[in-house]
Design a protein around this motif. Structure first.
Motif, PDB file in Angstrom:
ATOM      1  N   GLN A  53      44.849  62.263   7.554  1.00  0.00           N
ATOM      2  CA  GLN A  53      44.118  61.891   8.767  1.00  0.00           C
ATOM      3  C   GLN A  53      44.673  60.608   9.385  1.00  0.00           C
ATOM      4  O   GLN A  53      44.757  60.488  10.609  1.00  0.00           O
ATOM      5  CB  GLN A  53      42.625  61.719   8.436  1.00  0.00           C
ATOM      6  N   ARG A  54      45.065  59.663   8.544  1.00  0.00           N
ATOM      7  CA  ARG A  54      45.670  58.428   9.086  1.00  0.00           C
ATOM      8  C   ARG A  54      46.986  58.761   9.788  1.00  0.00           C
ATOM      9  O   ARG A  54      47.275  58.251  10.871  1.00  0.00           O
ATOM     10  CB  ARG A  54      45.940  57.431   7.954  1.00  0.00           C
TER      11      ARG A  54
ATOM     12  N   ILE B  63      46.940  59.946  13.411  1.00  0.00           N
ATOM     13  CA  ILE B  63      46.554  59.025  14.486  1.00  0.00           C
ATOM     14  C   ILE B  63      47.808  58.415  15.099  1.00  0.00           C
ATOM     15  O   ILE B  63      48.729  57.990  14.397  1.00  0.00           O
ATOM     16  CB  ILE B  63      45.621  57.925  13.936  1.00  0.00           C
TER      17      ILE B  63
ATOM     18  N   HIS C 238      50.377  53.839   5.073  1.00  0.00           N
ATOM     19  CA  HIS C 238      49.891  52.971   6.154  1.00  0.00           C
ATOM     20  C   HIS C 238      50.228  51.519   5.814  1.00  0.00           C
ATOM     21  O   HIS C 238      49.690  50.945   4.865  1.00  0.00           O
ATOM     22  CB  HIS C 238      48.383  53.132   6.311  1.00  0.00           C
TER      23      HIS C 238
ATOM     24  N   TYR D 279      49.220  55.606  16.154  1.00  0.00           N
ATOM     25  CA  TYR D 279      49.197  54.146  16.152  1.00  0.00           C
ATOM     26  C   TYR D 279      50.587  53.633  15.786  1.00  0.00           C
ATOM     27  O   TYR D 279      51.410  54.359  15.209  1.00  0.00           O
ATOM     28  CB  TYR D 279      48.175  53.597  15.151  1.00  0.00           C
TER      29      TYR D 279
ATOM     30  N   VAL E  61      39.650  57.450  17.709  1.00  0.00           N
ATOM     31  CA  VAL E  61      40.966  57.857  17.233  1.00  0.00           C
ATOM     32  C   VAL E  61      41.925  58.076  18.403  1.00  0.00           C
ATOM     33  O   VAL E  61      43.129  57.831  18.298  1.00  0.00           O
ATOM     34  CB  VAL E  61      40.842  59.148  16.383  1.00  0.00           C
TER      35      VAL E  61
ATOM     36  N   SER F 266      42.388  53.589  12.219  1.00  0.00           N
ATOM     37  CA  SER F 266      43.262  54.236  11.236  1.00  0.00           C
ATOM     38  C   SER F 266      43.119  53.643   9.844  1.00  0.00           C
ATOM     39  O   SER F 266      43.612  54.219   8.869  1.00  0.00           O
ATOM     40  CB  SER F 266      44.729  54.132  11.676  1.00  0.00           C
TER      41      SER F 266
ATOM     42  N   ARG G 215      43.235  52.006  17.950  1.00  0.00           N
ATOM     43  CA  ARG G 215      43.717  53.086  17.090  1.00  0.00           C
ATOM     44  C   ARG G 215      44.167  52.548  15.724  1.00  0.00           C
ATOM     45  O   ARG G 215      43.966  53.198  14.693  1.00  0.00           O
ATOM     46  CB  ARG G 215      44.859  53.844  17.777  1.00  0.00           C
TER      47      ARG G 215
END
Length: 440
Positions: A247-248, A251, A284, A253, A226, A238, A234
């Motif tokens: 949680q995504r 990260i 995402h 990214y 992560v 993710s 990353r």
């Protein structure tokens, strides 16, 4: 493959007729027999009529029968016409089908079950082997090929099975052929977790990114990835299935519009409606792009992705889903900068009305699309046929309601003749005269 003669020549003009949607099959077959390179033009037709497929399947030239076996526009049932062909090379091509040169854009095209029964009993090992290797072969057929009398076929069928059933592996562990047993033993082994961990620590970020997608990684290794220094890693971590949206989001990214992302198979192949819905509504963008690849999206989720703020999501939807909405197909053609820009034009859902508002666009491609509008007024067609842009004039040269005198002028103009030869209202006498000029 022979080259098609330049369309300025009589033979080249005849070959240009090949892609005319109204060309009679008899005329097409005459062109195929007479014009070098014409089969190469036919191979990339978007669709083959059943009449054309039947004529090609019974043609005396095996090269034309093989064309039917490898053309991307041929359906599985049409390809099945070749499974009893007298030429083993033709049967090999039928068993293999079109080559998946673009994995995510070429849909699988299996043949009917009865056709595969013929293939399974084919006396030529090479035919059965090609079926084992084919991207289009269904898993149940591939599993049946693991019982083939020829060891090479059993081995390749097992290699190509994504998830070999336990009974298949159990039977092949006692196979009389040593190489088949080796493959069965390897496919039966539990994952090498030590290797997984080594990959996750590899100095090459591409290998770490691949490891980050591994569903068997321990949680502490995932936590380390992560914070990997490389964004590719990353991004990959993710998109793991066990992460929550929170949680995504935590990260660090980033995904740019032009970034190419390997979509996770847990999304692209998902059949669980809850998984698919979660990805479609995810913040995402990588998961939404992956969901757009899934051809089994229900209509309500297709509608959601068709309105996605990310252009690549909408583009993937038009390329991967069998029923993309008309509005998103049009949007992609108008906005895409990729070589696939015009691929959606022949989709049945592409709008064929309501395009006249594009006639005054500053974009010449947008003005040209008016040629597809079957309700466009005659005066607008006439106006755009005189447009300053050659691209627009070429589009209009194909319009079914083009004034015959204007069509004749386009046919006499070297810059527009090739497009005019694709006009569906090309007079039959002109087609015959073109073939006669070419000695056909």
């Amino acid at each position: 493959m022979e080259k098609t003669p330049p369309f300025e020549t009589p033979l080249g003009r005849a070959a240009a007729l090949i892609t005319n949607p109204a060309l009679p099959v008899d005329a097409m077959m005459r062109i195929l027999r007479a014009v070098p390179g014409a089969p190469g033009e036919v191979e990339y037709l978007r669709a083959f009529s059943d009449e054309l497929s039947a004529r090609l399947a019974t043609h005396e030239d095996p090269a034309l029968r093989m064309l039917l076996g490898r053309a991307p526009g041929v359906t599985g049932p049409q390809r099945a016409l070749l499974v009893a062909d007298p030429d083993p090379a033709v049967r090999k091509q039928a068993a293999y089908g079109p080559d998946p040169t673009d994995f995510f854009r070429l849909p699988r095209s299996p043949m009917p079950a009865e056709a595969y029964r013929v293939v399974l009993a084919d006396p030529e090992v090479a035919v059965r082997l090609r079926a084992a290797l084919s991207y289009h072969t269904p898993d149940d057929v591939r599993a049946a090929l693991t019982r083939d009398p020829e060891a090479r076929v059993r081995r390749e069928a097992l290699e190509e099975l994504e998830r070999p059933p336990r009974d298949v592996l159990a039977a092949l562990l006692d196979d009389p052929d040593e190489q088949v047993r080796v493959v069965a033993e390897r496919r039966s082994q539990p994952r090498d977790t030590a290797k997984d961990l080594r990959e996750a620590a590899d100095p090459d970020p591409w290998i770490r990114a691949r490891a980050a997608r591994d569903g068997h990684l321990p949680a502490d290794v995932v936590a380390r990835l992560v914070a990997d220094p490389d964004n590719r890693v990353r991004v990959a971590v993710s998109m793991r299935p066990e992460l929550t949206e929170e949680q995504r989001a935590a990260i660090d990214y980033h995904i740019d519009p032009s970034d190419r992302i390997q979509p996770p198979t847990w999304v692209t192949d998902a059949t669980d409606p809850d998984i698919v819905r979660r990805c479609v509504y995810s913040a995402h963008v990588g998961l939404r792009r992956a969901a757009a690849y899934n051809p089994k999206l229900p209509p309500d989720l297709v509608a959601v992705l068709a309105e996605d703020e990310d252009f690549i999501v909408r583009l993937i939807l038009t390329e991967s889903h069998p029923e993309p909405p008309a509005a998103v197909l049009l949007d992609v053609v108008l906005r895409s900068e990729f070589v696939t820009r015009f691929d959606g034009l022949r989709h049945p859902n592409f709008p064929r009305t309501g395009l006249t508002h594009l006639a005054d666009s500053s974009d010449e491609v947008a003005r040209g699309l008016v040629a597809l509008d079957r309700d466009a007024p005659d005066e607008l067609i006439a106006r755009l046929a005189r447009d300053e842009s050659l691209i627009v004039r070429r589009w209009m040269a194909r319009h079914a309601r083009l004034d015959p005198a204007v069509l004749a002028a386009f046919l006499d103009d070297p810059q527009t003749v090739k497009s005019a030869l694709n006009n569906p209202h090309l007079p039959p006498e002109y087609i015959e005269a073109t073939l006669a000029d070419a000695g056909i």
